[in-house]
Design an enzyme around this catalytic site. Structure first.
Site, PDB file in Angstrom:
ATOM      1  N   SER A   1      15.605  81.591  40.719  1.00 51.01           N
ATOM      2  CA  SER A   1      16.021  82.588  39.734  1.00 51.01           C
ATOM      3  C   SER A   1      16.870  81.908  38.655  1.00 51.01           C
ATOM      4  CB  SER A   1      16.754  83.735  40.430  1.00 51.01           C
ATOM      5  OG  SER A   1      16.860  84.851  39.585  1.00 51.01           O
TER       6      SER A   1
ATOM      7  N   ASP B   1       7.026  90.064  39.806  1.00 50.95           N
ATOM      8  CA  ASP B   1       8.467  89.901  39.656  1.00 50.95           C
ATOM      9  C   ASP B   1       8.944  90.632  38.402  1.00 50.95           C
ATOM     10  OD1 ASP B   1      11.105  89.050  39.519  1.00 50.95           O
ATOM     11  OD2 ASP B   1      10.634  86.963  39.964  1.00 50.95           O
TER      12      ASP B   1
ATOM     13  N   HIS C   1      10.312  89.501  43.187  1.00 49.05           N
ATOM     14  CA  HIS C   1      11.308  88.454  42.985  1.00 49.05           C
ATOM     15  C   HIS C   1      11.680  87.742  44.283  1.00 49.05           C
ATOM     16  CE1 HIS C   1      14.220  86.444  40.473  1.00 49.05           C
ATOM     17  NE2 HIS C   1      15.212  86.757  41.293  1.00 49.05           N
TER      18      HIS C   1
END
Length: 689
Positions: free
Chosen positions: A542, A628, A662
């Site tokens: 991330s 995501d 995600h």
């Protein structure tokens, strides 16, 4: 590695111009998720990655079996008492998801029932049944009404974190007709369970509305309770532990505003605690006749105050600001208050007796550890539950008597196969950044590992949003340590490990400190002869994936390989587009390049995608998910395409989960397989196979 050629993305130049700067993006076409050519390219990359790592199939299987064999697959969480029931989650060997259950509290029962049959067990929700026939499954809300009769729960079957909210009558097992789509995390019940508050998102996936739903009515009859117009702010809703107030909070990255509604009067107008002031963050916790307020008003590392429930106004100080001691949260119980804090790079807990000055900080035996509250749904209690772990100690759940201070171990996460923490050692070392700042590093290795510069090593980092990567235990990590790999966490600026200032000095126009800190940590590991650059892999996900992309450009020679998971590697393109999810809320973290030429130039100078050059890059593995919502799939996809185009001699792999979000694969066995894939690649790169 196969001798075949990897996929090549065609170039279709697109221009963007901001602040007089025109940039050509030859791979912008990959941003169209619905374009068959995009999907074909992603599938081609997946096929290439599969072929390029085919020689690791046996190793992947061994690692997966190691993870599985060390895990107690049929297991039970420590039951938590709420009212007349013990609530817990259990897992069953061979099943992907948890099963949420409860049993009645038996007369005189004080300790949680940990073993044997559970007479009267009631299955509230079985994730395996809900997930049947689905590629992905995630729970958003799981919220039992105060009277224990109703369960609000929400599900996501795509990975895009847009949930469908439903209500189950626990008395009959019937799922009621009530249903809400595009709901967000979070919900709150009224005192009598007749009303449920929930949140919905806007087109940019921003939670912005709080609704009131009367059980048994249609969605079209729901009442809008609060709407947040400022696109920098997200809203949340919760029921206080005391069950006296519905708490509605609106938060940007640096500013807060809180409203409350009496839970026994759910149709009342929300009452404002304190108007928002730019740069002032605060949270509210109900405690008897007062609201506890944790805030940073004239207090960089936060202070604790209180105000009257009947007439919120003046804030009365309870814990003054102490630079270097970051107060992170406050939890109120009937006769005690517990403050979660961090100091000197470690987490901690402070107990106060009913708000008096009689307070103490809990102590723990290891030099490096992580501790925090775990659950604690009951307000009327004389004990709290905490979770404790370290790099060598599996997660351990304790009940703590708040009067006697006695700690009772309820459960330590089982590690099968004869795990002995004495076989491993953990260390805290320090690197020195280019500006002289000392950066902590947490390290774990097999006991008596030689510091001869020849150990394979993995360095993990994040460094954004004041999110701290505290020391933690991992069963999967044992597959590295037992093959001689040294594991380290770089606690770089931008995280919160050393307080609010540590975060402030790693964001906005100081963001590059995050990257140079990480490189300094890598160099420190080499200088201390833990490893060498030829046997060191970096890993982050991330915003930590941004870190990975940045250090690949900044110091490619420092690493043999880089794992970038759901990486934020095209930040400038994303932050320039306010129509994308999260963009406007992110301006207070990264800056607003639309309005500021300085921010634009600064972000462009570190953006991994913008700065790909003809360098000798380390081997790179990028992992992403098609659905995501937080970091869109096209960022790593474009990045890998440009790496192949500009620096074609490197080895780059892109792996896309075509049905996940995600967090990657949702089932535990699928997640273990994904981790085994990554770990096998790391071991291959560092020659520890």
């Amino acid at each position: 590695m196969t001798n075949e050629a990897p996929p090549t993305a065609h170039k279709s130049p697109t221009e963007r111009t901001f602040h007089g700067d025109t940039v050509t993006d030859e791979f912008a076409w990959l941003m169209d998720k619905e374009d068959p050519a995009t999907l074909a390219y992603l599938k081609a990359e997946n096929a290439w990655t599969e072929r390029a790592t085919a020689h690791l199939d046996d190793l992947r299987q061994r690692i997966f079996q190691e993870i599985r064999s060390r895990t107690q697959e049929t297991d039970l969480s420590v039951p938590s008492r709420k009212g007349d029931f013990w609530y817990y989650t259990r897992t069953v060997e061979g099943k992907q998801y948890g099963i949420h259950c409860r049993v009645p509290v038996r007369p005189g029962e004080v300790d949680p029932p940990m073993s044997g049959e559970k007479p009267g067990e009631e299955i509230l929700l079985d994730g395996n049944e809900l997930a049947a026939g689905r590629e992905f499954f995630a729970l958003g809300t799981f919220d039992v009404s105060p009277d224990g009769n109703l369960l609000a729960y929400s599900t996501d079957f795509a990975g895009d974190e847009r949930f469908t909210l439903k209500i189950k009558d626990l008395r009959t097992g019937e799922v009621l007709p009530d249903e809400v789509t595009d709901a967000f995390y979070g919900s709150a019940w009224s005192a009598d369970g007749s009303v449920l508050f929930y949140i919905t998102v806007d087109e940019a996936w921003r939670p912005h509305r709080v609704w009131r739903h009367a059980v048994g009515s249609g969605k079209d009859q729901d009442t809008l309770v609060y709407e947040e117009a400022d696109e920098r702010f997200w809203v949340g809703v919760d029921l206080s532990r005391s069950e006296k107030f519905i708490v509605i909070d609106a938060q940007s990255k640096i500013t807060s505003e809180v409203r409350v509604i009496p839970s026994d009067r759910p149709t009342a107008e929300p009452a404002l605690i304190a108007e928002r002031v730019q740069g002032v963050e605060y949270s509210v916790e109900h405690h008897g006749h007062r609201f506890l307020i944790l805030h940073n008003r004239d207090a960089e590392d936060f202070a604790l105050s209180c105000t009257s429930v009947d007439n919120p106004g003046e804030w009365v100080e309870l814990i003054p600001h102490q630079p270097g001691t970051r107060l992170e949260s406050v939890d109120a119980f009937a006769r005690h208050v517990v403050v979660s804090l961090r100091r000197d790079g470690l987490t901690g807990l402070r107990v106060m007796t009913d708000g008096s000055t009689d307070a103490y900080d809990m102590t723990f035996p290891e030099p490096i550890y992580s501790v925090g509250l775990a659950g604690n749904p009951e307000y009327e209690t004389g004990s709290i539950r905490i979770s404790y772990t370290s790099l060598v100690t599996p997660e351990s759940v304790y009940d703590v008597d708040l009067v006697t201070r006695a700690m009772t171990l309820r459960k330590q996460k089982p590690v099968l196969g004869g795990y002995d923490p004495a076989d491993y050692e953990q260390f805290r070392e320090w690197a020195t950044a280019p500006d002289g700042t000392r950066v902590p590093i947490s390290i774990v290795a097999r006991k008596n590992t030689k510091r001869d510069g020849d150990n394979p090593a993995l360095l993990y980092g994040y460094g954004s949003y004041e999110h701290s990567i505290d020391p933690y235990f991992s069963i999967a990590r044992l597959s590295l340590l037992d093959r001689g790999v040294v594991f380290a966490i770089a606690h770089v600026r931008g995280g919160g490990e050393l307080g609010r200032g540590w975060y402030e000095n790693g964001k906005m126009l100081a963001k590059k400190n995050t990257f140079t800190d990480f490189v300094a940590c890598a160099e420190a590991l080499v200088r201390a002869r833990w490893t060498s650059s030829s046997r060191l892999v970096a890993r982050g996900g991330s915003a930590g994936g941004l870190l990975m992309g940045a250090v690949a450009n900044l110091a490619p020679e420092a690493f043999a390989g880089i794992v970038a998971e759901v990486p934020f590697v095209d930040p400038l393109t994303s932050i320039l587009d306010p129509s994308l999810p999260l963009t406007v809320t992110e301006w207070e973290e990264w800056g607003n390049p639309l309005e500021s030429a300085e921010v634009y130039a600064y972000m462009k100078s570190y953006s991994p995608y913008e700065n790909v050059a003809k360098l000798a890059y380390p081997k790179i593995l990028a992992v992403t998910s098609l659905n995501d919502t937080r970091v869109l799939y096209h960022e790593p996809t474009k990045w890998v395409a440009r790496l192949r185009s500009v620096a074609p001699d490197g080895e780059y792999l892109l792996k896309t989960e075509m049905g996940a979000g995600h967090g990657g694969p949702s089932g535990r066995y699928d997640a273990w397989k994904e981790e085994a894939f990554v770990l096998s690649w790391i071991l291959d790169v560092v020659k520890a196979v």
